[in-house]
Write a protein that holds these residues in place. Structure first.
Motif, PDB file in Angstrom:
ATOM      1  N   GLU A  39     -18.078  12.985 -25.793  1.00 11.72           N
ATOM      2  CA  GLU A  39     -17.429  14.072 -25.051  1.00 11.72           C
ATOM      3  C   GLU A  39     -18.224  15.366 -25.175  1.00 11.72           C
ATOM      4  O   GLU A  39     -18.335  16.127 -24.215  1.00 11.72           O
ATOM      5  CB  GLU A  39     -15.984  14.269 -25.524  1.00 11.72           C
ATOM      6  N   ASP A  40     -18.810  15.603 -26.339  1.00  6.16           N
ATOM      7  CA  ASP A  40     -19.678  16.778 -26.503  1.00  6.16           C
ATOM      8  C   ASP A  40     -20.878  16.687 -25.563  1.00  6.16           C
ATOM      9  O   ASP A  40     -21.251  17.672 -24.915  1.00  6.16           O
ATOM     10  CB  ASP A  40     -20.180  16.893 -27.953  1.00  6.16           C
TER      11      ASP A  40
ATOM     12  N   LEU B 286     -31.990  18.694 -24.234  1.00  2.32           N
ATOM     13  CA  LEU B 286     -31.409  18.735 -25.568  1.00  2.32           C
ATOM     14  C   LEU B 286     -31.634  17.368 -26.200  1.00  2.32           C
ATOM     15  O   LEU B 286     -31.204  16.350 -25.655  1.00  2.32           O
ATOM     16  CB  LEU B 286     -29.915  19.045 -25.475  1.00  2.32           C
ATOM     17  N   LEU B 287     -32.321  17.324 -27.323  1.00  2.37           N
ATOM     18  CA  LEU B 287     -32.636  16.059 -27.979  1.00  2.37           C
ATOM     19  C   LEU B 287     -31.492  15.652 -28.899  1.00  2.37           C
ATOM     20  O   LEU B 287     -31.113  16.394 -29.807  1.00  2.37           O
ATOM     21  CB  LEU B 287     -33.937  16.173 -28.779  1.00  2.37           C
ATOM     22  N   ILE B 288     -30.951  14.472 -28.628  1.00  6.16           N
ATOM     23  CA  ILE B 288     -29.896  13.882 -29.453  1.00  6.16           C
ATOM     24  C   ILE B 288     -30.487  12.624 -30.074  1.00  6.16           C
ATOM     25  O   ILE B 288     -31.016  11.769 -29.361  1.00  6.16           O
ATOM     26  CB  ILE B 288     -28.654  13.499 -28.604  1.00  6.16           C
ATOM     27  N   LYS B 289     -30.380  12.510 -31.393  1.00  5.68           N
ATOM     28  CA  LYS B 289     -30.908  11.329 -32.077  1.00  5.68           C
ATOM     29  C   LYS B 289     -29.751  10.441 -32.498  1.00  5.68           C
ATOM     30  O   LYS B 289     -28.748  10.920 -33.012  1.00  5.68           O
ATOM     31  CB  LYS B 289     -31.727  11.733 -33.304  1.00  5.68           C
TER      32      LYS B 289
ATOM     33  N   TYR C 279     -26.770  12.814 -33.341  1.00  7.57           N
ATOM     34  CA  TYR C 279     -27.131  14.045 -34.040  1.00  7.57           C
ATOM     35  C   TYR C 279     -27.819  15.020 -33.092  1.00  7.57           C
ATOM     36  O   TYR C 279     -28.854  14.706 -32.495  1.00  7.57           O
ATOM     37  CB  TYR C 279     -28.055  13.691 -35.209  1.00  7.57           C
ATOM     38  N   ASN C 280     -27.243  16.217 -32.937  1.00  7.20           N
ATOM     39  CA  ASN C 280     -27.803  17.272 -32.099  1.00  7.20           C
ATOM     40  C   ASN C 280     -28.902  17.961 -32.894  1.00  7.20           C
ATOM     41  O   ASN C 280     -28.637  18.599 -33.916  1.00  7.20           O
ATOM     42  CB  ASN C 280     -26.701  18.272 -31.722  1.00  7.20           C
TER      43      ASN C 280
ATOM     44  N   PHE D 251     -22.146  19.179 -22.521  1.00 10.07           N
ATOM     45  CA  PHE D 251     -23.483  19.770 -22.350  1.00 10.07           C
ATOM     46  C   PHE D 251     -23.966  19.557 -20.915  1.00 10.07           C
ATOM     47  O   PHE D 251     -24.511  20.460 -20.282  1.00 10.07           O
ATOM     48  CB  PHE D 251     -24.504  19.151 -23.313  1.00 10.07           C
ATOM     49  N   ILE D 252     -23.758  18.341 -20.416  1.00  7.38           N
ATOM     50  CA  ILE D 252     -24.224  17.992 -19.074  1.00  7.38           C
ATOM     51  C   ILE D 252     -23.449  18.779 -18.024  1.00  7.38           C
ATOM     52  O   ILE D 252     -24.030  19.303 -17.084  1.00  7.38           O
ATOM     53  CB  ILE D 252     -24.114  16.473 -18.844  1.00  7.38           C
TER      54      ILE D 252
END
Length: 189
Positions: free
Chosen positions: A30-31, A8-11, A19-20, A35-36
């Motif tokens: 925490e989000d 999952l790419l988070i910028k 940003y998801n 995911f992890i």
């Protein structure tokens, strides 16, 4: 529909907001931890420079959980990790940690299989869900290393005689881990 095999790419924007890219919304640490825990790989990149920031954000998540009293790492282990950043131990520690988690994962998987085979309580409602959560936790803790257990356990449990083999294997793993810890302690002195 998302592709769970790709990270999952988070910028990270200049404002330090995360940003998801899949859901087009902002997320918190925490989000990302959620995911992890759910078994998803993540990659966090700086939007401007393209630098991979994943490691520093994962360390920040661990630090926040540790500071909230959700301690997983004993003080002695944290101290040894700090010591390992200097000296000859620096090259040995990553391999040692990877091997330790692999042994933990292998032992946990065998233990859960045997618990299912020999424990009548394993057939109670909710136990399978607990096993799946535990498998997801280990996958998240180990960063999805090859050979990590999946989110479900085998349908066909092993025969009860495997319990003796598992105990012997766990004893061997414990002995090997103790030897590695002693070796690391000697190297840090």
């Amino acid at each position: 529909m998302t592709d769970d095999t790709k990270p999952l790419l988070i910028k990270r924007y200049a404002s330090r907001r995360l940003y998801n890219t899949e859901t087009s919304d902002y997320v918190t640490l925490e989000d990302i931890a959620g995911f992890i825990r759910a078994g998803r790989e993540v990659q966090i990149v700086d939007l401007k420079s393209g630098d991979d920031l994943t490691r520093s954000y994962l360390l920040q998540i661990i630090a926040e959980h540790e500071s909230k009293g959700e301690s997983v790492l004993p003080l002695a282990v944290l101290t040894d990790l700090v010591r390992s950043y200097t000296g000859a131990a620096q090259s040995v520690v990553p391999d040692f940690l990877a091997s330790s988690f692999e042994m933990l994962r292998s032992g946990q998987s065998k233990m859960m299989e045997n618990m299912t085979a020999i424990n009548p309580m394993a057939q109670m409602p909710g136990v399978k869900a607990m096993q799946e959560q535990q498998a997801a936790f280990f996958k998240a803790m180990t960063g999805g290393w090859a050979g990590a257990p999946g989110s479900t356990l085998p349908e066909e449990p092993n025969a009860p005689e495997d319990a003796d083999t598992s105990k012997e294997e766990l004893d061997a793993i414990r002995k090997q881990l103790a030897e590695m810890q002693a070796m690391l302690s000697k190297m840090n002195k």
